[in-house]
Design an enzyme around this catalytic site. Sequence first.
Site, PDB file in Angstrom:
ATOM      1  N   SER A 112      37.732  59.094   7.011  1.00  0.00           N
ATOM      2  CA  SER A 112      37.571  60.534   7.126  1.00  0.00           C
ATOM      3  C   SER A 112      36.862  61.081   5.880  1.00  0.00           C
ATOM      4  CB  SER A 112      38.940  61.179   7.349  1.00  0.00           C
ATOM      5  OG  SER A 112      38.814  62.522   7.743  1.00  0.00           O
ATOM      6  N   HIS A 124      40.931  60.212  16.025  1.00  0.00           N
ATOM      7  CA  HIS A 124      40.606  60.114  14.603  1.00  0.00           C
ATOM      8  C   HIS A 124      41.786  59.504  13.855  1.00  0.00           C
ATOM      9  CE1 HIS A 124      38.413  61.331  10.981  1.00  0.00           C
ATOM     10  NE2 HIS A 124      39.540  61.828  10.486  1.00  0.00           N
TER      11      HIS A 124
END
Length: 349
Positions: A186, A329
Amino acid sequence: MEKKSGYASLTPYFREDGSLKREEILSMAFEQEYGWLKECQYTLSFRELAREKWGCGNITKISLAMDVAFTDDMASVPFTAFLPVGNSPCPVFLYLGFDSLFPGECVPVEEICDQGFGLVAFDYQDVAKDQDDQFAGTLERMLVGPRSKNTAGKIRLWAEAASMIMNHVVDMEEVDKENIAVAGHSRLGKAALLAGALDQRFKYTIVNESGCGGASLNLHRQGESIAEMTRNFPWWYAENFKCCQDNHVAERFDQHFILALAAPRYLYVASAAQDTGADIEGEYMACVLADEAYKKLGKKGFVGEGLSPDLPLCFLEGDIGYHLRPGQHFLSRFDWRMFMKFINLKRNL
């Protein structure tokens, strides 16, 4: 998927021998995106705080600290090494982490060490707080100073810390110095990408679901945008990064320039099917465009067959590895297994 016209071209930045003009690309990157660190003198030293058997006794856990001494101030950053017992020297991930209490939910330490790999990890917030605190921390004050349009954001600081800690990792007798990867997920995937571009001691750069300002193309215009990032996280990048949302800037410089700086070393980009904010196609296209930097050096580059709904999709043959897995994610065990598989395929080449 074939290369598309309209994206910034790497062609003007190749030397006659096929290598990239690293200084020119980094100068653009610092000025327009990551920002500049100020020139200052400091010394690094490292301390081992504790050493113990961990897990089932097959892992050595070492607690360490990095001291950064400036002329009139000092900062300390704790970090931790997990090393498999009886498998020395071992390949190692230098991991930019979200949690000081390792292992966190994204880090299957036992599985990593069971595969013969080591892990060295630090909490990014121990370097610079992930908040708009006017860059008040010691490292921020000493390395950045008062902010202006082109001074460094915190992505640059987190990347710099990885390179600082690398100075100790390469001296650890348990570590295979020729097989060290920098890895992040991320926002820390964005920082890991920059760390791998800056520090050529990293043989592998592992970038997981990093999106805009990471492995995804700014000009692709899907998923999270520069406008959103600079509005919601203005401390991550230089203030000038706002300008990169303009087409005339993105047509001169884009994220595949940073990916290309890994050449001729190895690069791995990972995406997740439900992570639409990271712009899956933009991440894939950046790998396609970075391929040129490898081909110029006679390397395989990126060997991909295009995106497909049949998942997981894995391309490991080239110097740029890529996978797209089902799910959201996250940094998963599947991701780690693919990173280790890729390194095992390349480590003796």
